[in-house]
Design an enzyme around this catalytic site. Sequence first.
Site, PDB file in Angstrom:
ATOM      1  N   SER A 525       0.846  -1.193   0.000  1.00  9.57           N
ATOM      2  CA  SER A 525       0.000   0.000   0.000  1.00  9.57           C
ATOM      3  C   SER A 525       0.887   1.250   0.000  1.00  9.57           C
ATOM      4  O   SER A 525       1.665   1.450  -0.932  1.00  9.57           O
ATOM      5  CB  SER A 525      -0.941  -0.042   1.202  1.00  9.57           C
ATOM      6  OG  SER A 525      -1.935   0.962   1.101  1.00  9.57           O
ATOM      7  N   HIS A 667      -8.062  -4.874  -0.858  1.00  9.29           N
ATOM      8  CA  HIS A 667      -6.765  -4.260  -0.575  1.00  9.29           C
ATOM      9  C   HIS A 667      -5.875  -5.165   0.274  1.00  9.29           C
ATOM     10  O   HIS A 667      -4.659  -4.970   0.330  1.00  9.29           O
ATOM     11  CB  HIS A 667      -6.970  -2.912   0.123  1.00  9.29           C
ATOM     12  CG  HIS A 667      -5.741  -2.071   0.167  1.00  9.29           C
ATOM     13  ND1 HIS A 667      -4.991  -1.779  -0.962  1.00  9.29           N
ATOM     14  CD2 HIS A 667      -5.112  -1.459   1.205  1.00  9.29           C
ATOM     15  CE1 HIS A 667      -3.964  -1.020  -0.617  1.00  9.29           C
ATOM     16  NE2 HIS A 667      -4.000  -0.817   0.679  1.00  9.29           N
TER      17      HIS A 667
END
Length: 707
Positions: A525, A667
């Site tokens: 991320s 995610h």
Amino acid sequence: DAKDKIPYVCRIGGTTGDESASCWYNFWQDAEHTRGLWRRTSLSSFRMSNPDWEDVLDLDQLNSDEGIADGEQYVWHGYNVLDEGVGGRWDRALVFLSPGGTDAQVAREFDLLSKSFVPDGFRTETAAKCDLGFRRRDEVLIGTDFAGDGTTLTDSGYPRVVKSWLRGTPLEMARTVFEVGKEDLAASQYAYFDRGGVAHEFQLRQISFYKSEQWYRVPDMTKAAPDDPAPFTKLDIPDDVTLGTFGTEATLELRSEWAPPHAAGGRTYPAGTLLSAPMKDVVNGDWSQCTVLFEPAADGSNSLSGVSATRNYMVLQVCEHVRTKLAFHRHLGEGKWVDETHDTGLAPAGEDVTVSAIWPDDSDECWVSTSGFLQPSTLAKASDADGARLRENLKALPPRFDSSKHACTQHFATSKDGVRVPYFLLGPKDIALDGTNPTLLDGYGGFEIALTPAYSGSVGVGWLERGGVKAIANIRGGGEYGPRWHQAALRERRHKAYEDFEAVARDLIHRGVCLPQKLGCIGGSNGGLLIGNMLTREGRSLFGAAVCQVPLLDMKRYHKLLAGASWMEEYGDPDAPGVWEGHLRSISPYQRLRGPCFDGTADGKCKGESASWAGCPRVLFTTSTKDDRVHPGHARKMVKALLDEVPATLGGGWRNVFYWENIEGGHGGAADNKQRAHMWALTYDFLWQSLGGCDIKGDEDTPKSKL
């Protein structure tokens, strides 16, 4: 999928002291329950090595019964329980389900007594980044994509309109109670009961990731939100505080220095301070009864890393050089607190301890969890009344790897500007400092998120037992030293995080832990952006391999993709005058690769780049098709550029660039344990073959990277 994991539980309802009530809930995943099983037991049964569980909701069965297609099957996103205050029944919950692991979710009302969804209950049909919570039994406050066209969402994709939705009415009849602009981050309104039945209601305009405006009222919970005549009062507090309540008290954690109005002595408190004052006084802007619960040391050596509150106590988790100690404050009323901390010292390096309340409505009981890089996790039951010193040990995770020959040590590297950066090192007790150790350096450095010690069987089995060494860098941008550590790498100072990471890498090499060709780096991320910069900065020569997970890489367009607009306070707005040229271009890996790195030029913000690019290390990118937070396009386009535009001699081509995109997982990259195991097996095998001396094998004519 092991059966002997710790089954962490949360209490819903019940009575403190009643150990026979089945009110202790756990969500469990294993080989038989890949999507998960929500279940419950009693405290007396939970104490047993093999508790007697009662199934509440089986997600695998739900997916099967409803014929949910592969790739869209529901992933557990948690629940929100109906809290009616003193005497409440604790019999209803809103269950959140995500198709394939996306941030978007649907909500359904669930009956905890019948263990079934409520017929004609509250339910959303279309997955969205929705915010839904009970206000009363027959009313929920909801923010979602009401029309399905995005008009009630912000530019970041979050709800900007909140409505009151009454039972038995269609969603189209819900009445608007709060609204913010499309340029804001999000809107929310929520009401709840605190200790002693005290009711609070807030409206929150989330302006950006760290800034908000808040309004408050004492609600009449017998009336629907739009019919409640009590007015909201805008709170005169800094826009970057974290606001909480403790019964009739307000608590404020500061992110910037502040001089509260009417505070004793007219003091100005530094960022990272935790204050408390009566809520009624806060509404009136009066801080004369203010109490300081925590104030960071003047030398910046400590920070507040967590807060937990039971019936009478506020428990602070204080982090000092990334080592935890606990502080206990008992509430006396009217803004008064007494410090009852029993100083037990700091947790050992590489270990952590956390405290969480069990049932703050009527109890000071708490859970005490411990974990360490080399110490398996434990769970104990204790009480804040004695500083959690007398602990009933209930569960312990069996070791997943043999750590007896390993040690965890803490070190400090000196960054480019002289700042000392802590990092942990996991490796053999008799580690040979001859540069031969395959070493993996992990980092994040953003959003005030700290990398604290935690046990990982996959790290042990996949890396340490093979002979690898693991380092964890606590670089600026994170929360290891509170707001100041984070703000030191915000926006135009982002490069400080990357300089810190490179400083740790250099320290590992200088100390003889590894050579550059034996050093790998990993991050996901925002940490993927970190790794992207390690591929394209001058410091790329420090690494032999890299793993870049669910990354941001194109900082020219990140704010136009999915939730990207919500992070502009962290990185900057590329469309604002001077921002792209001023600093964002210099930290955008996709543009760096195709600009100053590849063509051998350097603009004014890439000083220090060599005239000819030496190329990047071998790299594995991982992402998820279902990632609706960071667009998988970031990873896809970077991989394509490396494959198509960069010669193999400079780190391009299929022998050097590898890519794995999972269909599900959002995610997090994986939707169940099998997918997670596969992802990490790929990761550690790639790293070991790249750093441990084994080349990645395969047909010379067959590309191993595939979009």
